[in-house]
Design an enzyme around this catalytic site. Structure first.
Site, PDB file in Angstrom:
ATOM      1  N   GLU A   1       1.523   5.931  -5.801  1.00 26.12           N
ATOM      2  CA  GLU A   1       2.542   5.341  -5.066  1.00 26.12           C
ATOM      3  C   GLU A   1       2.061   4.664  -4.030  1.00 26.12           C
ATOM      4  OE1 GLU A   1       6.759   6.278  -6.342  1.00 26.12           O
ATOM      5  OE2 GLU A   1       6.522   7.741  -5.770  1.00 26.12           O
TER       6      GLU A   1
ATOM      7  N   ASN B   1      15.272   3.682 -11.950  1.00 27.31           N
ATOM      8  CA  ASN B   1      14.963   4.803 -11.487  1.00 27.31           C
ATOM      9  C   ASN B   1      16.701   5.566 -11.881  1.00 27.31           C
ATOM     10  OD1 ASN B   1      12.917   4.947  -9.261  1.00 27.31           O
ATOM     11  ND2 ASN B   1      13.312   2.683  -9.218  1.00 27.31           N
TER      12      ASN B   1
END
Length: 398
Positions: free
Chosen positions: A354, A235
């Site tokens: 997700e 990330n």
């Protein structure tokens, strides 16, 4: 019929509908049932009788409407849970459910109209067997001092954890997302909410990133020796992307580990890219030139998704988990997932869904044409050692 030791408030402006709801609740054995014709009456009643466990709430009415009433009780904490009972369209009721959640109220369900006793009974059982926890304020992460987080970094307490991305059809692991966890010596494993904001304020995000990358690339080499090719996804925050040194440091790290950029993905939230400066765009292009993949994370949760996809060199879309949570009962969410999958195909971008937690969700997504997913159905985040063992066991979630 067995009773429910619950105090219920019926908020309904139509006299017959209100009478019907009160009658059903009493037949179901609720210990106390109160009624009001609008929000103002309901608030006055709550001042007299005290808090209730459930508000069975209509939305559109003369006087103070149901939405305003929910706003007021969200502040006063006089209602534990909410059941919607409205004839408004499904999209409006869906938005109200979001508001209920934001107000900190527990949403039990939506029974619509006409009211059905079986549906009402099921929600009463749900409330009884899973009491609301909203009356207790959510735990606030402990305040962490800058010197404490710096010591944790130096001591190696901030460790990478790995959550697999998997093929929905075969269960084969396609890669992992690298997540940060604080293995605190006295408080146990802490989630990023406890420390990431401070890391960002102190300018320590890059220090964490490169420490994660060092460990992840070593693990990637071990995984390769077991016969698995595993992409590692990291990330990135917008502030990191605006740093001129980011791409050169990543390139040097890849060279030192004799690793290929194609084995890395960098995930960026679209909210952090609303106004990408020139440096950020250059870094994205340089990462792509190294062979790295770029994913736009939490797709659908921001406001400029399509513009970002057209302007920036992304290779992957990660669809926000909220769409999967509503997949079963929201046709619009199904349409949004199908449209995102079609968009990915048209733009030659992979799509990762997700938040997959159930076999039913996996099957629904397969029917919609989804290939790759991530979520607790396959695996929770795990340490590097746990990942090696998990892969060695050839664990399959299909």
């Amino acid at each position: 019929m067995s009773g429910f030791p619950l105090r219920v408030l019926v908020l309904e402006d139509h006299s017959f509908q209100r009478l019907l709801a009160v009658s059903m609740l009493r037949q179901l054995g609720c210990s106390e049932v109160f009624e009001a014709a609008d929000g103002a009456q309901a608030l006055a009643l709550l001042q007299e009788v005290g808090p209730v466990d459930i508000a069975l709430c209509d939305l559109r009415m003369e006087g103070m409407d149901g939405l305003e009433f929910l706003q007021r009780v969200g502040d006063t904490r006089q209602v534990g849970s909410v059941i919607l009972c409205s004839s408004l369209s499904a999209d409006v009721r869906r938005s109200v459910r979001q508001i209920i959640s934001l107000l900190g109220l527990e949403f039990l369900g939506d029974v619509g109209k006409p009211l059905c006793m079986e549906a009402l009974q099921a929600l009463l059982k749900k409330r009884l067997h899973a009491p609301a926890t909203r009356c207790s304020p959510p735990p606030v992460p402990e305040v962490v001092q800058e010197n404490e987080i710096r010591r944790a970094l130096q001591a190696g307490q901030l460790q990478p954890y790995y959550q697999p991305k998997f093929d929905l059809g075969t269960g084969q692991v396609r890669g992992v997302e690298v997540l940060a966890r604080w293995e605190h010596p006295s408080k146990g494993v802490l989630s990023p909410a406890a420390f990431m904001p401070l890391l960002e304020r102190c300018g320590l995000l890059n220090e964490l990133l490169f420490e994660q990358m060092e460990q992840a690339l070593n693990l990637q080499r071990q995984v390769q020796s077991q016969g698995h090719a595993l992409n590692m996804a990291f990330n990135l925050q917008a502030a990191q992307l605006a740093n001129d040194e980011l791409a050169p440091r990543i390139k040097a790290l890849l060279t030192r580990h004799a690793a290929f950029g194609a084995g890395l993905t960098f995930e960026l939230t679209e909210s952090g890219l609303l106004q990408a400066p020139q440096t950020s765009i250059k870094n994205l292009v340089r990462l792509r030139m190294m062979g790295c993949c770029l994913a736009i994370d939490d797709f659908g949760a921001g406001f400029s998704s399509l513009q970002r996809l057209c302007v920036l060199p992304f290779t992957e879309i990660k669809l926000d988990a909220e769409f999967v949570r509503a997949l079963r009962h929201e046709p619009r969410c199904q349409a949004a997932i199908a449209s995102t999958l079609a968009l990915g195909r048209a733009l030659d971008m992979s799509v990762v869904i997700e938040g997959i937690e159930t076999e039913e969700q996996r099957q629904q997504l397969l029917r919609l044409g989804c290939i790759t997913g991530q979520g607790y159905l396959c695996a929770r985040p795990m340490s590097g050692g746990q990942l090696l063992h998990w892969l060695g066991q050839q664990r399959i979630c299909a």
